[in-house]
Design a protein around this motif. Sequence first.
Motif, PDB file in Angstrom:
ATOM      1  N   THR A   1       1.285  -1.072  -0.238  1.00 27.86           N
ATOM      2  CA  THR A   1      -0.055  -0.250   0.227  1.00 27.86           C
ATOM      3  C   THR A   1       0.723   1.137  -0.123  1.00 27.86           C
TER       4      THR A   1
ATOM      5  N   ARG B   1       2.540   3.447  -3.379  1.00 27.80           N
ATOM      6  CA  ARG B   1       1.097   4.945  -3.354  1.00 27.80           C
ATOM      7  C   ARG B   1       1.913   6.188  -3.785  1.00 27.80           C
ATOM      8  N   GLN B   2       3.342   6.050  -2.623  1.00 32.82           N
ATOM      9  CA  GLN B   2       3.871   7.252  -2.463  1.00 32.82           C
ATOM     10  C   GLN B   2       4.896   7.099  -3.796  1.00 32.82           C
TER      11      GLN B   2
ATOM     12  N   TYR C   1       3.806   7.444  -7.071  1.00 38.44           N
ATOM     13  CA  TYR C   1       3.405   7.880  -7.603  1.00 38.44           C
ATOM     14  C   TYR C   1       2.990   9.507  -7.169  1.00 38.44           C
ATOM     15  N   ASP C   2       3.103   9.672  -6.695  1.00 40.06           N
ATOM     16  CA  ASP C   2       2.235  10.906  -5.604  1.00 40.06           C
ATOM     17  C   ASP C   2       4.358  11.769  -5.870  1.00 40.06           C
TER      18      ASP C   2
ATOM     19  N   HIS D   1       4.702  10.980 -10.622  1.00 41.82           N
ATOM     20  CA  HIS D   1       3.811  11.489 -11.579  1.00 41.82           C
ATOM     21  C   HIS D   1       3.179  13.044 -11.840  1.00 41.82           C
TER      22      HIS D   1
END
Length: 452
Positions: free
Chosen positions: A95, A98-99, A101-102, A105
Amino acid sequence: MTDRYASFVQTGAGRALVKRLGLPDPPRLRRHTPGDPLVPGPVLLGSSTGGRLAEPVGKVLTAAGVELVDPAAATDATARFGGLVYDASGITDSTGLRQLYDFFHPQARALLASGRVIVLGTPPAECGSPREATAQRALEGLTRSIGKEFGRGVTAQLVYVTRDADAGTPVSLESTLRFLLSGRSAYVSGQVIRVGAGTAAAPADWDRPLDGQVVLVTGAARGIGAALARVLARDGASVVALDIPAAGDELAAVANEVGGSAVQLDLTAPDAPTRLADHLASRHGRVDVVVHNAGITRDKTLGRMDADRWDSVIDVNLSSQERINDVLLERNLIPAGGRIVSVSSIAGIAGNRGQTNYATSKAGVIGLVDSLSPVLGERGISLNAVAPGFIETRLTARIPLMIREAGRRMNSMSQGGLPVDVAETIGWLSWPASGAVSGNVVRVCGQSLLGA
């Protein structure tokens, strides 16, 4: 050898044609020139929650003169960066990915041409739980995909840093960051590099990181070997250039050019290791770095290959390295803090039709690194290998046109590399500051699609 297609692409007509037809678009790569800044723009430094590496990395880069930008302050959508560095060592389960992607991105289009992406993590084998190991292994997919997506000469690497690496400002982490951010790593992308504990010493001058070092380069008369002699001498080394007697004139020219010495020796001769050791002992008293670059090809499909072709390639490319290492180590001519770097090939990773002998020898070099590096680590000596892909040399110039063009385009850079790209990578692994970088096989292949 000139890549005429890559030259044409840089013209106005060429760029228009590439865009219209969707053809490969080889970028101009940023290569190292003495005096260049480490990176041609600010570096965005981010960290996952609980990351342990951002602080020492920030200190290292600041001391190196790099302008750092905090992601929280990166609010200008027009800002452009020379590098993106992210500490992912705090990600402990899927989980937390996701960091990544943040962070990446919003910046996917913010890198300058030939920008650098570096992700830092913990080796999965050192993780405290299966979930953490799973998340850290996932970083390889991220960096390899970024290397293929971002284009324009951008490279992406994953650096696993062991928990027992030096605290504060680890010297070998600094040497690795300096290499990966600089133009020295122009043709290195999609790689996983491990930095551990080991003997490392920061140079007085990072522009001459091999000052005072005695370096042996085998196969030094031409191609990659000649480029090695030039790069290592530029970095301050006293170069002992070795090649077969038949290449004596070219070898002497290289040695004279770099202010080194020449040794004419057939490494397959029974007494070659002893004669080489005697020379190094009498002239220098030691050898700080041994670069096993000598190699040959004798191509045939296995069913058509005679025994002499098999034996000669294995002997030159692999067995001679073992024999030389044995004698130099037995006589303690490689001191603590010494370096051994062997040249493998992507053929040793992916195999190659018509090169079973060559691929076997080069896979054996990788086996040599895997098996011997832990043993040498106990003596304070590092052992690594580089695995070149398609490099523009006289050998590749003889490849049939269509196969040659395919070799050039089947990588993320859409072009062949240069001998200096291999030499710069070996130079970094040879630095005294890189002592905690050991047991690695670094591909110099522009992130080739072969064996990816």
